[in-house]
Design an enzyme around this catalytic site. Sequence first.
Site, PDB file in Angstrom:
ATOM      1  N   GLU A 144      62.786  30.179  57.436  1.00  0.00           N
ATOM      2  CA  GLU A 144      61.658  30.881  56.804  1.00  0.00           C
ATOM      3  C   GLU A 144      60.481  29.934  56.561  1.00  0.00           C
ATOM      4  OE1 GLU A 144      61.853  33.938  57.019  1.00  0.00           O
ATOM      5  OE2 GLU A 144      64.019  34.122  57.215  1.00  0.00           O
ATOM      6  N   HIS A 147      58.180  29.632  59.418  1.00  0.00           N
ATOM      7  CA  HIS A 147      57.199  30.724  59.524  1.00  0.00           C
ATOM      8  C   HIS A 147      55.909  30.385  58.777  1.00  0.00           C
ATOM      9  CE1 HIS A 147      59.333  33.762  61.778  1.00  0.00           C
ATOM     10  NE2 HIS A 147      60.363  33.739  60.956  1.00  0.00           N
TER      11      HIS A 147
END
Length: 174
Positions: A144, A147
């Site tokens: 994550e 990202h």
Amino acid sequence: MKTECEIAKLGEDILRKKAKKVKDIKSEKIQSIINEMLDCIKKSNGVGLAAPQIFHSYQILIISSKPNERYPDATFMEDEIIINPRIIKKSKTKEKGWEGCLSIPGIRAEVPRHKKIKVKYTTLNNEEKTQTFEGFIARVFQHEYDHLLGLVYLDRVEDTKDIITEELYFKKIR
């Protein structure tokens, strides 16, 4: 809040941009994004989600690890909202593990990640927190976190032979 959870797919410009730092956690806009993310992660069977994946370029990620259809062996962890994170320490050892992504449906790949990381971030209550993550949760965090840097897990794959369809993953690997 949107009723439909729209996930940015590979090729969308937002997935390749560095996310902006959150300045005012209590703002209506940021609270709305966090609510949308919580709603989206529950609907999508994900174990983590970053704001850019739902078209918001902010440094917000959620780890919501629970065993589910996509990740039957996921480690259980209560929803953790992580704002403006940074990795402050990484283990020297890395481990390859299978990853998928809501933004890249139908594919899984073996990705090398640090086995243990120490991170610093701001909580929903605007408190600074330092935490160590290991194993599966460390992998989810790093996925994550990428990202927020404008990266996707395929950027971390060492060999294209480590990429397979999700259908084969569930037949052969699981």
